[in-house]
Enzyme design. Sequence first.
Site, short mmCIF file in Angstrom:
data_model
loop_
_atom_site.label_atom_id
_atom_site.label_comp_id
_atom_site.label_asym_id
_atom_site.label_seq_id
_atom_site.Cartn_x
_atom_site.Cartn_y
_atom_site.Cartn_z
N LYS A 1 10.97 -6.91 -27.21
CA LYS A 1 11.44 -8.29 -27.07
C LYS A 1 11.96 -8.47 -25.64
CE LYS A 1 12.91 -11.85 -30.22
NZ LYS A 1 11.63 -12.56 -30.18
N GLU B 1 -0.47 -13.62 -31.99
CA GLU B 1 0.78 -14.32 -32.29
C GLU B 1 0.69 -15.76 -31.80
OE1 GLU B 1 4.36 -12.40 -30.98
OE2 GLU B 1 3.74 -10.44 -31.72
N ARG C 1 15.39 -2.63 -32.98
CA ARG C 1 14.43 -3.20 -32.02
C ARG C 1 15.09 -3.42 -30.66
NH1 ARG C 1 11.45 -8.49 -33.99
NH2 ARG C 1 13.46 -9.40 -33.41
C1 COI Z 1 13.11 -15.70 -32.86
O1 COI Z 1 12.37 -16.01 -33.78
O2 COI Z 1 14.29 -15.38 -33.06
C2 COI Z 1 12.64 -15.64 -31.48
O3 COI Z 1 13.23 -14.95 -30.70
C3 COI Z 1 11.50 -16.46 -31.05
C4 COI Z 1 11.86 -17.42 -29.96
C5 COI Z 1 10.64 -18.02 -29.41
C6 COI Z 1 12.77 -18.50 -30.43
#
Ligand code: COI
Length: 344
Positions: free
Chosen positions: A186, A222, A84
Amino acid sequence: MKPLPDWDALSFSLTETDAIWVCRGDTRRDPVWDAGTLRPFEDLAISVASPALSYGLGIFEGMKAQRAPDGTILLFRPDRNAERFRKSAERLTLAPFPEARFIEAVKETVRANARFVPPHGRGTFYVRPVEWASEARLGLGMVNGFTVAMYGSPVGGYFKVGGAPGLRLLVKEQGRVAPGGTGWAKAAGNYAGGILVSAEAKKQGFDDVLYLDARHVRFVTETSGSNVFCALRNGTLVTPPLDDQILPGVTRLSAIEVARSLGMRVEERPIGIDEVVADGAGLFATGTAYTLARIHSVTLRGKETSFPDDTARAAIFEIIRGIQNGTREDTFGWTVPVDQTRRA
Ligand code: COI
């Protein structure tokens, strides 16, 4: 040496550890990436003209290392995060970081900070890989210079829900990300605009928000930082399909695979908020940080609907958590141990 935290008071917050890992890349060089080095946890110099600061050319990952009862440190599906990270980089015009090197760097970061990996059952070590465009540039366009860095922190639960039976979510009749945009990657910018949205919901007493899709403003997508699943009254588990607005979560994928292995019927399809409210028996959020978080209720246009059936989430979570912390046989082959012998 940085002080260790109180293992019994961990929350999802940053504890500075001994070391971070930093690697510089330039697409005009061969090889593109340097060897990468461990450095003390300290500020890095960044050009004020870095397009990461002006244009949001930055991506990140999140993954957890956990201690098994025998002290072994286990990573969970790091190959998925590596893939990813590469795809997110490509979407954001950053140089893709080789997947095998990503996994090695995560291991090196965890190994160098092994004393910060909480004892078994007391918390997890959250690793945050980041990449940004580090070359100075004024206009919009492709750049050549990049930095990949990794740090980590011992963490506890993401939410302080206390004794409550799960999260209370405010349904936002708006998208989390733009249609056709970067929502599946991401990208740092995907999260920036949501911080105010969730802060305002928290002021109203909610734990988080639930976004609808940006095209039809009808289908659930989400929360601020996780995928979602709905267990319908007929027993089917439904989660939105991967598209331009859904992050391909590693916990999401694992929950689907575990649910199917348990004989549950799982559908990846658009699910309207009206269907969730009318037919949902259970609702939960999945993510590395959120784990598998029970959702107590959603509030849409002032009307709260609660979801009393936690059976599906509890069964799936039991298995995923057991595999992650080494208390259950890893029949899926998902965990990767970190060799704790320091290299010279
Ligand atoms: C994760 O779950 O690792 C994320 O990157 C979400 C983030 C909002 C803490």
